[in-house]
Design an enzyme around this catalytic site. Structure first.
Site, PDB file in Angstrom:
ATOM      1  CD  GLU A 171      -3.050  -0.137   2.442  1.00 32.27           C
ATOM      2  OE1 GLU A 171      -3.033   0.980   3.020  1.00 32.27           O
ATOM      3  OE2 GLU A 171      -3.637  -1.148   2.892  1.00 32.27           O
TER       4      GLU A 171
ATOM      5  CG  ASP B 260      -3.209   8.166   8.486  1.00 34.84           C
ATOM      6  OD1 ASP B 260      -3.523   8.768   7.444  1.00 34.84           O
ATOM      7  OD2 ASP B 260      -3.036   6.938   8.552  1.00 34.84           O
TER       8      ASP B 260
ATOM      9  CE1 TYR C 160      -7.752  -1.933   6.508  1.00 37.56           C
ATOM     10  CE2 TYR C 160      -6.412  -1.203   4.656  1.00 37.56           C
ATOM     11  CZ  TYR C 160      -6.607  -1.380   6.025  1.00 37.56           C
ATOM     12  OH  TYR C 160      -5.601  -0.983   6.880  1.00 37.56           O
TER      13      TYR C 160
END
Ligand SMILES: O=P(O)(O)OC[C@@H](O)[C@@H](O)c1c[nH]c2ccccc12
Length: 273
Positions: free
Chosen positions: A54, A65, A179
């Site tokens: 990725e 994040d 995912y």
């Protein structure tokens, strides 16, 4: 919906499933600590046994994040890394004999800034077969999905244990793999995961014939082993990005770059052991 065309990402999952293996999928931030070193790191990741990588496009406002990847983005943005740099890194890595598929990971804003047509033609030219845009909800992804399909790029969706009522719609538009995020909140190493995660993964696998990968918080060999039993892919980001962060002093000294790359390679080998 069966995928009419297939690409390197699809073929890789088919091969790994035939071999009875789970894909090991590192995430790294492109340009951390610099583009040339990112190419060396991707080579090292494949040597260490990574099956898919990725490639994260650094962004100024990485809302999903945690601190480790935020710092990596900051280091890369100091280098003025753009999406174009990521395409250059992908192309350069191919000249180094790396065969594994790339999944570009980017927030939506940099894609919009570039323009969808230019973005997807560049994706094709760079040989990138997967795409994850965490802040593009499925309800607004119609145009991107049509262009991704036309460019033979798999638009990979994120699903979370809280996606319940939207999961059918998300899975109906999914390409490449699903995912599954293991926990709520932001990326970052974790000791525990969302309760009922195993049941959630099982329900996703029952609802889609695409491979299912898990990510968020996975940071050691035992966790990789546990998740490998129930998933087709395991994503590790922050733990590897932290190892890169720790190796930066070595990576940036010409004479000790190889030592820095060795540390990263050994860490990934340990995760995969
Ligand atoms: O860093 P972790 O906890 O190992 O999780 C993978 C994650 O880094 C990577 O897939 C990713 C980076 N940024 C994201 C934002 C949303 C979802 C996923 C991501």
């Amino acid at each position: 919906m069966s995928v009419i065309t297939s690409n390197l990402l699809d073929e890789t999952f088919v091969r790994l499933q035939e071999e009875g293996k789970t894909a090991f999928i590192p995430f790294i931030t492109v340009g951390d600590p610099d583009p040339a070193t990112t190419v060396d790191i991707i080579v090292a990741l494949e040597q260490a046994g990574a099956d898919i990588v990725e490639l994260g496009v650094p962004y100024s406002d990485p809302l999903a994040d945690g601190p480790v990847i935020q710092r990596a983005s900051e280091r890369a943005l100091v280098r003025k890394i753009t999406i174009d740099t990521c395409f250059d890194v992908a192309r350069e890595t191919r000249t180094r004999g790396v065969n594994m598929p790339f999944v570009l990971f980017t927030y939506y804003n940099p894609v919009l800034q570039m323009g969808l047509d230019k973005f997807f033609s560049s994706m094709q030219a760079a040989g990138i077969s997967g795409l994850i845009i965490p802040d593009l909800p499925v309800e607004e992804s119609g145009e991107v999905l049509a262009l991704a399909d036309a460019a033979n790029v798999s638009l990979v969706p994120l699903v979370a244990p809280t996606s319940q009522d939207r999961i059918a719609v998300i899975l109906s538009k999914a390409r490449g793999f699903i995912y599954c995020v293991s926990s709520l909140g932001v990326t970052g190493e974790r000791a525990t995961f969302h309760e009922g995660l195993e049941a959630f993964i099982k329900s996703v696998k029952e609802m889609s014939d695409l491979p299912v990968a898990i990510g968020f918080g996975i940071s050691n060999a035992e966790q990789v082993r546990q998740f490998s039993k129930i998933c087709d892919g395991v994503v590790v980001g922050s733990a590897i990005v932290r190892k890169i962060e720790e190796s930066v002093p070595l990576l940036q000294q010409g004479h000790s770059k190889e030592e820095g790359l060795l540390q990263i390679r050994d860490f990934v080998r340990l995760l995969k052991s």
